[in-house]
Every structure is written in structure tokens, then in C-alpha cells.
Design a protein around this motif. Structure first.
Motif, PDB file in Angstrom:
ATOM      1  N   VAL A 140       0.848  -1.200   0.000  1.00 46.62           N
ATOM      2  CA  VAL A 140       0.000   0.000   0.000  1.00 46.62           C
ATOM      3  C   VAL A 140       0.884   1.250   0.000  1.00 46.62           C
ATOM      4  N   VAL A 169      -1.244  -0.930  -4.199  1.00 48.53           N
ATOM      5  CA  VAL A 169      -2.583  -0.400  -3.909  1.00 48.53           C
ATOM      6  C   VAL A 169      -2.396   1.007  -3.339  1.00 48.53           C
ATOM      7  N   LEU A 171      -4.022   4.108  -1.278  1.00 43.90           N
ATOM      8  CA  LEU A 171      -5.097   4.495  -0.350  1.00 43.90           C
ATOM      9  C   LEU A 171      -4.683   5.759   0.389  1.00 43.90           C
ATOM     10  N   ASP A 175      -7.844   5.822   5.073  1.00 42.85           N
ATOM     11  CA  ASP A 175      -8.441   4.586   4.561  1.00 42.85           C
ATOM     12  C   ASP A 175      -7.535   3.384   4.853  1.00 42.85           C
ATOM     13  N   THR A 179      -8.722   0.246   7.116  1.00 40.47           N
ATOM     14  CA  THR A 179      -8.760  -1.072   6.478  1.00 40.47           C
ATOM     15  C   THR A 179      -7.921  -2.089   7.250  1.00 40.47           C
ATOM     16  N   TYR A 182      -9.144  -3.938  10.331  1.00 38.58           N
ATOM     17  CA  TYR A 182      -9.912  -5.173  10.099  1.00 38.58           C
ATOM     18  C   TYR A 182      -9.051  -6.306   9.533  1.00 38.58           C
ATOM     19  N   THR A 183      -8.225  -5.991   8.542  1.00 36.16           N
ATOM     20  CA  THR A 183      -7.544  -7.070   7.805  1.00 36.16           C
ATOM     21  C   THR A 183      -6.265  -7.550   8.485  1.00 36.16           C
ATOM     22  N   ARG A 235      -5.471   3.190  17.671  1.00 31.28           N
ATOM     23  CA  ARG A 235      -6.289   2.695  18.785  1.00 31.28           C
ATOM     24  C   ARG A 235      -7.793   2.764  18.494  1.00 31.28           C
ATOM     25  N   VAL A 238      -8.908   0.132  15.880  1.00 30.45           N
ATOM     26  CA  VAL A 238      -8.825  -1.239  16.414  1.00 30.45           C
ATOM     27  C   VAL A 238      -9.930  -1.463  17.448  1.00 30.45           C
ATOM     28  N   HIS A 240     -12.805  -0.103  17.457  1.00 28.06           N
ATOM     29  CA  HIS A 240     -14.055  -0.266  16.704  1.00 28.06           C
ATOM     30  C   HIS A 240     -14.146  -1.664  16.090  1.00 28.06           C
TER      31      HIS A 240
ATOM     32  N   LEU B 198     -14.983  -9.836   8.060  1.00 26.03           N
ATOM     33  CA  LEU B 198     -14.236  -9.431   6.857  1.00 26.03           C
ATOM     34  C   LEU B 198     -15.116  -9.453   5.608  1.00 26.03           C
ATOM     35  N   LEU B 201     -16.069  -6.217   3.786  1.00 28.44           N
ATOM     36  CA  LEU B 201     -15.123  -5.405   3.013  1.00 28.44           C
ATOM     37  C   LEU B 201     -15.224  -5.731   1.525  1.00 28.44           C
ATOM     38  N   ARG B 205     -10.495  -3.592  -0.669  1.00 30.78           N
ATOM     39  CA  ARG B 205     -10.012  -3.437   0.708  1.00 30.78           C
ATOM     40  C   ARG B 205      -9.536  -4.781   1.258  1.00 30.78           C
ATOM     41  N   ARG B 207      -8.079  -7.076  -0.235  1.00 35.92           N
ATOM     42  CA  ARG B 207      -6.733  -7.466  -0.689  1.00 35.92           C
ATOM     43  C   ARG B 207      -5.628  -6.754   0.073  1.00 35.92           C
ATOM     44  N   VAL B 208      -5.988  -5.768   0.907  1.00 37.02           N
ATOM     45  CA  VAL B 208      -4.997  -5.152   1.798  1.00 37.02           C
ATOM     46  C   VAL B 208      -4.859  -6.059   3.034  1.00 37.02           C
ATOM     47  N   SER B 209      -4.514  -7.302   2.770  1.00 31.91           N
ATOM     48  CA  SER B 209      -4.373  -8.314   3.818  1.00 31.91           C
ATOM     49  C   SER B 209      -3.032  -8.997   3.655  1.00 31.91           C
ATOM     50  N   ALA B 213      -4.221 -12.884   7.892  1.00 27.53           N
ATOM     51  CA  ALA B 213      -5.657 -13.004   7.616  1.00 27.53           C
ATOM     52  C   ALA B 213      -5.959 -14.352   6.961  1.00 27.53           C
ATOM     53  N   ARG B 253      -9.888  -5.310  24.759  1.00 26.40           N
ATOM     54  CA  ARG B 253     -10.377  -4.039  24.233  1.00 26.40           C
ATOM     55  C   ARG B 253     -10.211  -2.935  25.289  1.00 26.40           C
ATOM     56  N   LEU B 256      -6.542  -2.057  25.647  1.00 23.90           N
ATOM     57  CA  LEU B 256      -6.093  -1.259  24.498  1.00 23.90           C
ATOM     58  C   LEU B 256      -6.096   0.227  24.872  1.00 23.90           C
TER      59      LEU B 256
END
Lengths: 292, 292
Positions: A140, A169, A171, A175, A179, A182-183, A235, A238, A240, B198, B201, B205, B207-209, B213, B253, B256
Motif C-alpha cells: 500500500v 494499492v 489508499l 483509509d 482497512t 480489520y484485515t 487505537r 482497532v 471499533h 471481513l 469489506l 479493501r 486485498r490489503v491483507s 488473515a 479491548r 487497548l
């Protein structure tokens, strides 16, 4: 790109040096790291020469920051007065908003392009570096505006990234950080939490495990020093993502009682297959040695 | 053990046939399955002959039930009046309490020994069968009392399991089901929930893994038909394990925000390393082909 200086010659920095050489880069590869790391990196052939940050700033046309995030932030401060006007500073940090903000403050509008290779393994250090680490991996780039990708130096750098096997990629920093919460960051937390739960089992129960438990706890062996930086610079996102994951688990727990889990399994399997179809592969699928 | 009948010649049943042959078993291996599966199993060399359940019950001294759990429960009902007094009936079902209860009801105190090989992959069917599937894997046996392990037929069966590379663990059916709710069922639910999150997404998005993952979503590709049976026969234990996992994620959480995650990471990494030290390995570590 004729002279690249890699600052922080660990797994990522060392792999970049090896990958550039394997891709046919004939320019000079300088390394900025501790004496012990420079010695190991020279032995691996990942760099040609160890230099100070000052020397790197004076002689390199691309400066590649491959340190932990907090160290990248420090190095940007140090580089502020050092860098030539035609030098590209770029980085491989796993979160981008704080780094890009800092770079903007230090350098103004030019000089800097944020980056993040989605590559890695639990093993650290130049000893684990691998010329194929970037092969087939998403890389990215997070320009503040698209014109930043059009400079001659940036175009040259991007073409070398592609020759190293990456898939680019683009971004925005925001973004990107949303992203990867999650990933990348959520999978890490899911693995850490699972392994922490399994820690309560004695050995004779823990061995009643199959390959699934192994897959699901590999990330839990990642170094906290790295993750401390990542989590403290992302933070809110993550937090969220963890909330969304906890909600989904709570829903699945409820569906367990009503026996309506078929839809959860179907949606999950489709996503897992789609993840593999967008081009992401595991280390083992690529024939690389896993490090656990 | 001179004649073994494998009922349900899929991944596990087919692999047992192949593993027995590879381990030097020279007796007869009968298969009870659909015509298409019998044809495929004969082609793979996993069985010598396809027979009816009635014929299997008349001629085998070990009957190995390798079907999904709900089918095993049905087969036990059918076998009730068929089995010879010196025949051992055993199974490979992933939960044990319901199966052992049913077998006790059908056969009384003798004939039956519950079992569970901690082996498998997402791919199903005899086409995916592998003579090495059991190599290095824990195989749980769940006798109702220890005397059940001492019969001549059972001793012979266990020695063949060991020749197939398994490591035997003896647990009560209750202890088995409680343990696997953590070591097997919880990893599955964690993976399914993660992949379901996931799924929201879009491809660009997703593929930003990275490889993490991929590891964490492999189990999510498992077939729901199998898991429906597993979860509905171990619902209370899985519900409890999910509750513990959700509590740990909630705690993480919270940590964190307070930046006190170091201890969570340390405990988790220790457990992940311990899991590998008690002898569990991934498919890729064993040089087998992963199926995703």
C-alpha cells in the motif's frame, strides 16, 4: 533510483535489500542500523555498506525507513534538516496516519511517501530476511495527493517495488489505517485472545488439539514491541473493529442456541474464499518456511 | 484385528484405510458407503471391497464408524442387533458424549469404544484422503471405564492406531467434549466470526491483507454440515467457551485504552509456543499440501 539507504535492516529492510538485488538492482544499497545488525546484514548480502543516518541522507536518493513505528517517527525528526531536495523518503510502517502527519510537519509537502508492505512473519531480524518476502504481496502507498506518485524518483521506486513482486494499492492514510484495523490488527487480536484463553489449559489437555488451533495461534507469537506501536497509533480503529468482532461472536453465540448458524458459516466461507481470490496467499502456500 | 470395516469412507475413513496399508496391515479392509464413494475408495486403494452394513457386521472384527456424528448415531441404532459378541465397534466422531450414550443404550456395556482423531483438513471426501493424515496427531479414546481398553480386540486396534503414527490420549467422554470446546470448536467459531466480519469489506479493501488473515480464515472454509452436528452435540460447552473468549476480547479491548496489553501478548505467546511443544503441528509444517 541509484542509491537506496535502508534505515532499520531487520526482516522488512533486509528483505528489501535482498529482493532489490534479486530483481537486478545494480545501484548501491546502504544500511543504517546497529553495528551487530550491519554485520549480519553484510553477511546476508542485504546491504553493501553500513553508514550513519547523516551519510545516508547526504548520499541516497531513496531513504527507506523500515523501523518500528515509534523509531520511524524519531528518524523523521532527525532527517528534517538533513535530506536533499531531490531525495524520496518513504517508510514501511504498519500504520500511516501518524507517520504521514509527522512527515508533513517535518518536510512540508514534498519528499515523503508513506508505504506499507503486507508481508511479514513472526520471526524478526535480518537473519529471517527473504528475497521473496514481497512476492505476490499487496504493497500500500498512501500519498497525500496523487501528484506525489508522479515524481521521477517515486516512479522509479514504485517500478522497483513491482519488480520485487509486489502489487501496488493506493489508499489515503485514513483509509489505510481503517482497512488494516480489520484485515491485520483484528486477526492479531483474535489470535492473541484465543491463545490467552487456551493458556488456561494444562499440557495434557492442550495436546488434544488439531491443526486448526495451530493456525489460529500463529499470530499470537508476534512480538509485542511491534504491536505496541501499531495499536497505540491506530487505537480508535482497532477498538471499533474489536467491537464489531465481539458483536458478531455474541450473535453467533445466540445463533448456537437457535441452530441458525448455517448462514454465518456460508457468509464466512465465502469471505475466506474471496480473500484467497483477491490474491492473498499464506507463507506455506508460497513454499516458504513458516517460522513456528 | 484381521478384518476392519470402515463405515463412511470419506477423508477420515479413507485415510485410515490408506494409513493401515502403509503401516503394514495385511488383513481385509471393507468399506460401507455410497456406490460412488466405494468406487473412488477402491481406486484410491483405501479399501479392498465395498459391502453392505449387514455384511460388514457379520464379517469384521473391528467396525470403524467414520461418518458425520448424526449418521454415526443412526448407524449405531442399525448395528444394535447385527454385531457379533467379539466385534469391536469404534468411531471417529468429533464429540463423544451423545455417541457413547447411544452406544451404551444400543450395545449395553460391551462392544463399543469411542474415539476422536485430532486430524483433518477443510477438504472432504476420499479424494482428499492421505496415508499420513494421522501421523503425529493426538487420537483420543473415551472408554467408559479403563477395563474397556484391555480387551484383545481393543489392544490390537490401539496398536494399529499407533502404527499409523497417532499419539493416544485417554479421556472420559465428558472431559473430551469440554476440552475440544476450547481446542477445536472455539478456534472454528473464532475463524468463522472473523471471516464474517471481513465479508463486509469490498475486494479492493480485502486485498490489503497479509498472511495472517489467511491463517485466521482457513477454518472458516470448513463445511457447515459437519459443524452443525458437532455444535448441536456440544452446545453448552461451546456456549461457555465462546463466553470466555468474548470476555477475554472485552478485557483486551479495555486494555487497548489503558495500554496494558503487554501481559496479554506474553501469556498468549507462551500458550502458542506451549501448544507447539506438546506436539501439535500444522499441516504445512508436516509438508502436507494445505487445501486452501
Amino acid at each position: 533510483m541509484e542509491t537506496v539507504a535502508i534505515v532499520g535492516v531487520g526482516l522488512i529492510g533486509g528483505s528489501l535489500g535482498l529482493a532489490l538485488r534479486a530483481a537486478g538492482f545494480t545501484g548501491s544499497i546502504l544500511g543504517v542500523s546497529s553495528d551487530a545488525t550491519i554485520a549480519a546484514a553484510l553477511k546476508r548480502g542485504a546491504i553493501d555498506q553500513g553508514v550513519s543516518l547523516q551519510t545516508a541522507a547526504e548520499s541516497a536518493d531513496v531513504i527507506y525507513l523500515a523501523q518500528p513505528i515509534s523509531r520511524i517517527l524519531d528518524t523523521l525528526d532527525q532527517l528534517g534538516g538533513m535530506v536533499r531536495s531531490d531525495t524520496l523518503v518513504t517508510d514501511a510502517g504498519s500504520t500511516k496516519m501518524e507517520i504521514v502527519q509527522k512527515a508533513t510537519k517535518v518536510f512540508g509537502g514534498c519528499h515523503f511517501l508513506g508505504g506499507h508492505p503486507l508481508a511479514g512473519k513472526e520471526a524478526r531480524g535480518v537473519e529471517a530476511a527473504d528475497a521473496n518476502l514481497f512476492q505476490g504481496r499487496t504493497y500500500v502507498l498512501t500519498p497525500r495527493n496523487s501528484a506525489e506518485l508522479d515524481t521521477k524518483q517515486t516512479q522509479s521506486f514504485i517500478s522497483w517495488l513491482q519488480k520485487c513482486g509486489t502489487s501496488i494499492v493506493v489508499l489515503s492514510p485514513e483509509d489505510h489505517d481503517n482497512t488494516v484495523s480489520y484485515t491485520s490488527h483484528l486477526p492479531q487480536m483474535a489470535s492473541t485472545a484465543l491463545a490467552a484463553v487456551l493458556s488456561r489449559l494444562p499440557d495434557d489437555r492442550l495436546r488434544v488439539s488439531g491443526p486448526g488451533a495451530i493456525d489460529m495461534t500463529r499470530l499470537a507469537m508476534s512480538a509485542y514491541e511491534i504491536w505496541d506501536d501499531i495499536l497505540s497509533t491506530n487505537r480508535d480503529a482497532v477498538d471499533h473493529a474489536l467491537g464489531v468482532y465481539i458483536d458478531k461472536l455474541t450473535e453467533i453465540r445466540h445463533n448456537l442456541q437457535t441452530q441458525r448458524l448455517g448462514e454465518d458459516f456460508r457468509v464466512a466461507a465465502d469471505a475466506a474464499i474471496r480473500l484467497r481470490h483477491v490474491g492473498v496467499t499464506s507463507e506455506s502456500e508460497r513454499g516458504l518456511t513458516p517460522c513456528d
